[in-house]
Enzyme design. Structure first.
Site, short mmCIF file in Angstrom:
data_model
loop_
_atom_site.label_atom_id
_atom_site.label_comp_id
_atom_site.label_asym_id
_atom_site.label_seq_id
_atom_site.Cartn_x
_atom_site.Cartn_y
_atom_site.Cartn_z
N CYS A 11 0.84 -1.21 0.00
CA CYS A 11 0.00 0.00 0.00
C CYS A 11 0.87 1.26 0.00
O CYS A 11 1.77 1.39 0.82
CB CYS A 11 -0.88 -0.02 1.24
SG CYS A 11 -1.81 1.49 1.46
N CYS A 60 -0.76 6.13 7.15
CA CYS A 60 -2.09 5.75 7.63
C CYS A 60 -1.96 4.88 8.86
O CYS A 60 -1.07 4.05 8.94
CB CYS A 60 -2.80 5.00 6.51
SG CYS A 60 -4.36 4.25 6.97
N CYS A 86 -3.46 -0.03 9.02
CA CYS A 86 -2.75 -1.32 9.07
C CYS A 86 -1.46 -1.12 9.86
O CYS A 86 -0.86 -0.06 9.82
CB CYS A 86 -2.38 -1.80 7.67
SG CYS A 86 -3.78 -2.25 6.64
N CYS A 112 -8.10 1.83 -0.62
CA CYS A 112 -7.62 1.12 0.57
C CYS A 112 -7.57 -0.35 0.22
O CYS A 112 -8.58 -0.94 -0.15
CB CYS A 112 -8.57 1.36 1.74
SG CYS A 112 -8.22 0.30 3.15
N GLN A 115 -20.09 -8.16 11.40
CA GLN A 115 -18.66 -8.44 11.25
C GLN A 115 -18.16 -7.93 9.90
O GLN A 115 -18.86 -8.06 8.90
CB GLN A 115 -18.39 -9.94 11.36
CG GLN A 115 -18.73 -10.53 12.73
CD GLN A 115 -17.69 -10.21 13.80
OE1 GLN A 115 -16.65 -9.61 13.54
NE2 GLN A 115 -17.98 -10.61 15.03
N TYR A 135 -24.59 -10.52 23.72
CA TYR A 135 -23.98 -9.58 22.79
C TYR A 135 -24.24 -10.06 21.35
O TYR A 135 -23.31 -10.22 20.57
CB TYR A 135 -22.47 -9.44 23.01
CG TYR A 135 -22.05 -9.17 24.45
CD1 TYR A 135 -21.92 -7.85 24.90
CD2 TYR A 135 -21.76 -10.21 25.33
CE1 TYR A 135 -21.52 -7.59 26.21
CE2 TYR A 135 -21.37 -9.95 26.63
CZ TYR A 135 -21.24 -8.65 27.07
OH TYR A 135 -20.84 -8.40 28.35
N GLU A 148 -28.92 -8.13 23.27
CA GLU A 148 -28.06 -7.12 22.64
C GLU A 148 -28.54 -5.74 23.07
O GLU A 148 -29.74 -5.52 23.19
CB GLU A 148 -28.16 -7.33 21.11
CG GLU A 148 -27.90 -6.13 20.24
CD GLU A 148 -26.44 -5.69 20.28
OE1 GLU A 148 -25.54 -6.54 20.23
OE2 GLU A 148 -26.23 -4.47 20.34
N ASP A 208 -20.00 -12.77 23.08
CA ASP A 208 -19.17 -12.13 22.03
C ASP A 208 -19.14 -10.63 22.31
O ASP A 208 -19.71 -9.83 21.57
CB ASP A 208 -19.78 -12.43 20.65
CG ASP A 208 -18.95 -11.85 19.51
OD1 ASP A 208 -17.84 -11.36 19.76
OD2 ASP A 208 -19.44 -11.89 18.37
N CYS A 230 -12.63 -10.28 20.47
CA CYS A 230 -11.78 -9.53 19.53
C CYS A 230 -10.62 -8.88 20.28
O CYS A 230 -9.91 -8.07 19.70
CB CYS A 230 -12.61 -8.50 18.79
SG CYS A 230 -13.42 -7.33 19.88
N1 SAH Z 1 -22.21 -11.49 18.03
C1 SAH Z 1 -22.45 -10.39 17.12
C2 SAH Z 1 -22.04 -9.02 17.67
C3 SAH Z 1 -20.70 -8.92 18.32
S1 SAH Z 1 -20.10 -7.29 18.59
C4 SAH Z 1 -21.79 -10.63 15.78
O1 SAH Z 1 -20.90 -11.46 15.66
O2 SAH Z 1 -22.19 -9.98 14.81
C5 SAH Z 1 -20.59 -6.93 20.21
C6 SAH Z 1 -22.02 -6.49 20.35
O3 SAH Z 1 -22.26 -6.24 21.72
C7 SAH Z 1 -22.40 -5.21 19.62
O4 SAH Z 1 -23.51 -5.46 18.80
C8 SAH Z 1 -22.75 -4.22 20.75
O5 SAH Z 1 -23.79 -3.35 20.41
C9 SAH Z 1 -23.17 -5.17 21.84
N2 SAH Z 1 -23.07 -4.71 23.25
C10 SAH Z 1 -22.18 -3.85 23.78
N3 SAH Z 1 -22.36 -3.78 25.12
C11 SAH Z 1 -23.38 -4.62 25.43
C12 SAH Z 1 -24.02 -5.00 26.67
N4 SAH Z 1 -23.63 -4.51 27.83
N5 SAH Z 1 -25.01 -5.89 26.61
C13 SAH Z 1 -25.42 -6.43 25.43
N6 SAH Z 1 -24.85 -6.10 24.24
C14 SAH Z 1 -23.85 -5.21 24.24
#
Ligand code: SAH
Length: 495
Positions: free
Chosen positions: A76, A82, A85, A202, A326, A355, A376, A424, A451
């Site tokens: 790049c 930037c 990356c 990009c 994602q 989540y 969520e 998650d 993550c």
């Molecule tokens: N499992 C999903 C989202 C993961 S990202 C996927 O793979 O697409 C994490 C998510 O947690 C986001 O959507 C965010 O809005 C949510 N989040 C953040 N804090 C939270 C909480 N305290 N309780 C519930 N969800 C929450």
């Protein structure tokens, strides 16, 4: 008291012994630690000292003395300016093994876990409880036995799952807008600052997104649109977000504006529709706050649908502007399949997906479980999740908007008894209250999708102390050329 052996502006020859979590080389000069952007482990470089603190300093890479075999030329053109990356100067295979090692380091240092096959641990595991045995048992879903007996061969951390073609993988671009004498520009913040540099391409972005952003910028220039200035708080356009359903080809454009009125909005819409044929949704988000948070609270559809559709492993998803989705769909399928596998479902289980976003993992799980409950915090995402269950004819998934740490304790009181809990969370990890609730509910299995290896490790320690054993970890490369790494972890209750 040790004496700092280097001073500012010194030029020193440094051996690079490691890489920090944000991709800087860790160097040693006379036993003193220097962080050097762009240097790789195994290299010897000449560097100029920029800043010295008591325990460590920063230096600028001046000249390569001995280069690593893992060094490659970053393809790049704007890589150095930037901040997006951090590892384009490192061979892809080397990145994958560094990411695995980074996860191992966090599990060992923060979670205080033994990792199978790693240094001292391998020796300890040699006395009867072979590392191989642990892999074998974990694979057929009966790995708990080994831990329950108190024989712990260590956590198995698999090699990182990489991409065959690790470029152009991102389905979403969020581009800050700025002004130059020539008019509207948009691109990225220069490394470590908020100065906007114009960008046309990009290499990790889907080419459709590059194209949309370029068109929207050109239209903005044509219509004399102003960009928001962080300094004065004036100007209209703050960010442009583009998202593409990689399988469907559908595109969404979001104009994030400082104020609700867009002059000549009809012409904007018309010009965007004309020049971007795949566009299905044009959305405005209003953000008038002096903040570097991209989105404000008010979102409205300017034209077309409120969602775009995409598909993962045969399941269709409606995605609205504010919902998390994602960014790397090919690797997301790898990640979710792993999560379903670790959940060890037979078709009868009750599963909680905490989540859950737009219900992506929930619906993957629902195909194999008795019932799935998703929670969520973003209400729009829950609307999407409900719509997605319906869209796919999935009747055994229920969704609720709210904080996981509030809703799940209530579910517990209401008598919901999960066999598996999947979490998650965002980068900051799980809320302490949620971890406590998991320990109180005692599901047989927990699947932790993360993550951020450091908050993952912190939370695993809490779960381990509460009676869970971390069995396997699968790192997945969702973000090639960056330092980020995603993990899927399986845990069993063993007491
Ligand atoms: N499992 C999903 C989202 C993961 S990202 C996927 O793979 O697409 C994490 C998510 O947690 C986001 O959507 C965010 O809005 C949510 N989040 C953040 N804090 C939270 C909480 N305290 N309780 C519930 N969800 C929450």
């Amino acid at each position: 008291m040790s004496v700092v052996p280097v001073s500012k502006n010194d030029e020193v020859v440094v051996d690079i012994v490691g890489l920090t979590h944000d991709g800087e080389g860790v160097g040693r000069a006379d036993g003193f630690t220097l962080f050097i952007q762009g240097a790789l482990p195994g290299e010897r470089v000449r560097a100029k000292v920029l800043k010295v603190k008591k325990q460590y300093g920063y230096a600028k890479l001046m000249e390569m003395v001995v280069a690593s075999a893992e060094r490659v030329d970053a393809p790049c053109a704007i890589y150095k300016q930037c901040g997006g990356c951090q590892l384009q100067h490192m061979d892809y295979a080397a990145q994958l093994s560094w990411k695995r090692q980074h996860v191992v380091d966090n599990l060992e240092r923060i979670a205080k876990l033994r990792v199978a096959g790693d240094g001292v641990v391998a020796a300890a595991a040699g006395d009867g409880a072979g590392v191989g045995a642990s892999v074998g048992t974990a694979d057929n879903g009966a790995g708990v036995g080994a831990s329950a007996d108190g024989v712990n061969a260590g956590v198995v951390v698999h090699p990182t799952i990489g991409m065959d073609d690790p470029w152009r993988y991102r389905n979403k671009a969020q581009v800050p807008m700025g002004m130059e004498a020539s008019g509207l520009i948009g691109g990225f913040y220069a490394r470590g600052s908020h100065r906007i540099i114009d960008m046309n391409e990009c290499l990790i972005q889907h080419s459709s997104n590059d194209e949309i952003i370029a068109r929207v910028k050109a239209i903005g220039r044509e219509l004399g649109v102003t960009a928001y200035s962080e300094e004065t708080g004036r100007g209209l356009l703050r960010h442009v977000m583009a998202r593409v359903g990689v399988l469907s080809g559908e595109m969404m454009v979001v104009l994030v504006t400082n104020g609700s009125k867009i002059p000549a909005v009809e012409r904007w819409i018309e010009r965007i529709r004309e020049s971007v044929p795949g566009v299905k949704s044009i959305v405005q988000n209003v953000n008038t706050r002096k903040t570097n948070v991209i989105f404000g609270d008010e979102t409205r559809v300017l034209w077309g649908s409120d969602v775009i559709y995409d598909e993962l492993d045969g399941i269709r998803f409606a995605i609205s502007a504010r919902s998390f989705y994602q960014v790397n769909p090919a690797q997301t399928v790898e990640l979710y399949r792993q999560a379903v596998d670790y959940a060890g479902l037979t078709g009868t289980e009750t599963v909680i997906d905490a989540y859950c976003g737009i219900g992506t993992i929930s619906l993957f799980l629902a195909r194999r479980a008795g019932r799935v409950y998703g929670v969520e915090i973003v209400p729009e995402a829950i609307e999407d999740a409900k719509r997605n269950a319906e869209l796919n004819g999935i009747g055994n998934a229920t969704f609720e908007a709210g904080a996981a740490e509030v809703v799940i304790p209530r579910w517990r009181k209401e008598g919901i008894v999960p066999d598996v809990i999947v979490v998650d969370p965002p980068r900051k990890g799980c809320d302490a209250e949620l971890l406590e609730t998991i320990l109180a509910m005692q599901p047989e299995r927990v699947v932790y999708v993360s993550c951020n290896p450091s908050t993952l490790a912190r939370d695993l320690r809490v779960l381990e102390d509460g009676g869970y054993r971390t069995v396997e970890v699968q790192p997945v490369d969702m973000f090639p050329w960056t330092v980020h790494v995603e993990c899927c972890v399986s845990l069993y209750y063993y007491k």
